[in-house]
Write a protein that holds these residues in place. Sequence first.
Motif, PDB file in Angstrom:
ATOM      1  N   VAL A  49     -14.105 -13.736  55.766  1.00  0.00           N
ATOM      2  CA  VAL A  49     -13.317 -14.458  54.760  1.00  0.00           C
ATOM      3  C   VAL A  49     -12.960 -13.532  53.607  1.00  0.00           C
ATOM      4  N   ALA A  50     -13.892 -12.688  53.219  1.00  0.00           N
ATOM      5  CA  ALA A  50     -13.626 -11.763  52.113  1.00  0.00           C
ATOM      6  C   ALA A  50     -12.584 -10.730  52.510  1.00  0.00           C
ATOM      7  N   GLU A  51     -12.512 -10.388  53.793  1.00  0.00           N
ATOM      8  CA  GLU A  51     -11.509  -9.430  54.244  1.00  0.00           C
ATOM      9  C   GLU A  51     -10.111 -10.043  54.267  1.00  0.00           C
ATOM     10  N   VAL A  52     -10.012 -11.314  54.605  1.00  0.00           N
ATOM     11  CA  VAL A  52      -8.718 -11.968  54.762  1.00  0.00           C
ATOM     12  C   VAL A  52      -8.111 -12.346  53.420  1.00  0.00           C
ATOM     13  N   PHE A  53      -8.926 -12.840  52.501  1.00  0.00           N
ATOM     14  CA  PHE A  53      -8.425 -13.333  51.220  1.00  0.00           C
ATOM     15  C   PHE A  53      -8.903 -12.445  50.080  1.00  0.00           C
ATOM     16  N   LYS A  55      -9.945 -12.015  46.031  1.00  0.00           N
ATOM     17  CA  LYS A  55     -10.790 -12.842  45.168  1.00  0.00           C
ATOM     18  C   LYS A  55      -9.953 -13.903  44.445  1.00  0.00           C
ATOM     19  N   ALA A  56      -8.768 -13.522  44.021  1.00  0.00           N
ATOM     20  CA  ALA A  56      -7.889 -14.468  43.331  1.00  0.00           C
ATOM     21  C   ALA A  56      -7.471 -15.604  44.267  1.00  0.00           C
ATOM     22  N   GLU A  57      -7.164 -15.246  45.535  1.00  0.00           N
ATOM     23  CA  GLU A  57      -6.782 -16.272  46.506  1.00  0.00           C
ATOM     24  C   GLU A  57      -7.954 -17.207  46.802  1.00  0.00           C
ATOM     25  N   LEU A  58      -9.147 -16.637  46.934  1.00  0.00           N
ATOM     26  CA  LEU A  58     -10.325 -17.473  47.167  1.00  0.00           C
ATOM     27  C   LEU A  58     -10.565 -18.420  45.994  1.00  0.00           C
ATOM     28  N   THR A  59     -10.410 -17.905  44.790  1.00  0.00           N
ATOM     29  CA  THR A  59     -10.590 -18.738  43.603  1.00  0.00           C
ATOM     30  C   THR A  59      -9.562 -19.863  43.570  1.00  0.00           C
ATOM     31  N   GLU A  60      -8.307 -19.518  43.827  1.00  0.00           N
ATOM     32  CA  GLU A  60      -7.234 -20.518  43.804  1.00  0.00           C
ATOM     33  C   GLU A  60      -7.456 -21.581  44.883  1.00  0.00           C
ATOM     34  N   SER A  62     -10.254 -22.377  46.422  1.00  0.00           N
ATOM     35  CA  SER A  62     -11.449 -23.181  46.176  1.00  0.00           C
ATOM     36  C   SER A  62     -11.192 -24.209  45.071  1.00  0.00           C
ATOM     37  N   GLN A  63     -10.428 -23.822  44.048  1.00  0.00           N
ATOM     38  CA  GLN A  63     -10.091 -24.781  42.998  1.00  0.00           C
ATOM     39  C   GLN A  63      -9.219 -25.902  43.549  1.00  0.00           C
ATOM     40  N   HIS A  64      -8.274 -25.541  44.411  1.00  0.00           N
ATOM     41  CA  HIS A  64      -7.422 -26.554  45.039  1.00  0.00           C
ATOM     42  C   HIS A  64      -8.271 -27.497  45.895  1.00  0.00           C
ATOM     43  N   PHE A  65      -9.181 -26.931  46.670  1.00  0.00           N
ATOM     44  CA  PHE A  65     -10.064 -27.743  47.517  1.00  0.00           C
ATOM     45  C   PHE A  65     -10.928 -28.671  46.669  1.00  0.00           C
ATOM     46  N   MET A  66     -11.511 -28.147  45.599  1.00  0.00           N
ATOM     47  CA  MET A  66     -12.354 -28.977  44.740  1.00  0.00           C
ATOM     48  C   MET A  66     -11.524 -30.061  44.049  1.00  0.00           C
ATOM     49  N   GLY A  67     -10.284 -29.746  43.695  1.00  0.00           N
ATOM     50  CA  GLY A  67      -9.401 -30.754  43.117  1.00  0.00           C
ATOM     51  C   GLY A  67      -9.145 -31.891  44.096  1.00  0.00           C
ATOM     52  N   GLN A  68      -8.909 -31.531  45.361  1.00  0.00           N
ATOM     53  CA  GLN A  68      -8.713 -32.563  46.381  1.00  0.00           C
ATOM     54  C   GLN A  68      -9.984 -33.387  46.570  1.00  0.00           C
TER      55      GLN A  68
END
Length: 197
Positions: A49-53, A55-60, A62-68
Amino acid sequence: MIDDTQNLEIQAEWDLLNILFSGEQPYPINPYTPEAEAYFLEQEAPDFVAEVFTKAELTERSQHFMGQMNHLWSATRLQTSLLQRFAEQIPDELLNRLAQVATRITEQVSSRSLSLGEQLVHCVQELLPQWPEEDLQVLARPFAYAMRGAEPDGVELSGATVGSTSWSELSEIEQARTCLAIARYALLEVLSDQEAP
């Protein structure tokens, strides 16, 4: 002397142990063996996961997921609250839809400015599509003004009493007022949940 039945039992136990532990060991016993080094290198390999995304994408994401998740949690808690309080007065399907719309509307209020009356009309409009928006706005005015500074202690507002009368026995105007009163309660619930820490 060893009995043949004991031999068969011992052999069966050994066979079982060989089947269970015939594959790779889950953890190398001796960390200095070449197999252990390969095992540790595999464990220290970078995460996929760290290779694909980034840190900024992971943060964004995860925030979107938590918002949902927060949206779903808020809608579910509101549905439960509305069903407990108003299930006898209004059909469950309408209460569930009202909870979803009220949750969605309160999220949109931050992005665009809606008055309290407009929020109530948007909540009820999906439940009562036969009503023109202008008529719903007229009916929503007393609820919107009562909503300012009011607490959700009871839903008896401006002649709309949410009582023991069944939904099918109510006139269309009484149904609209009941929906507006429950929408008022739902909006207050969602807003109080958002303000809570």
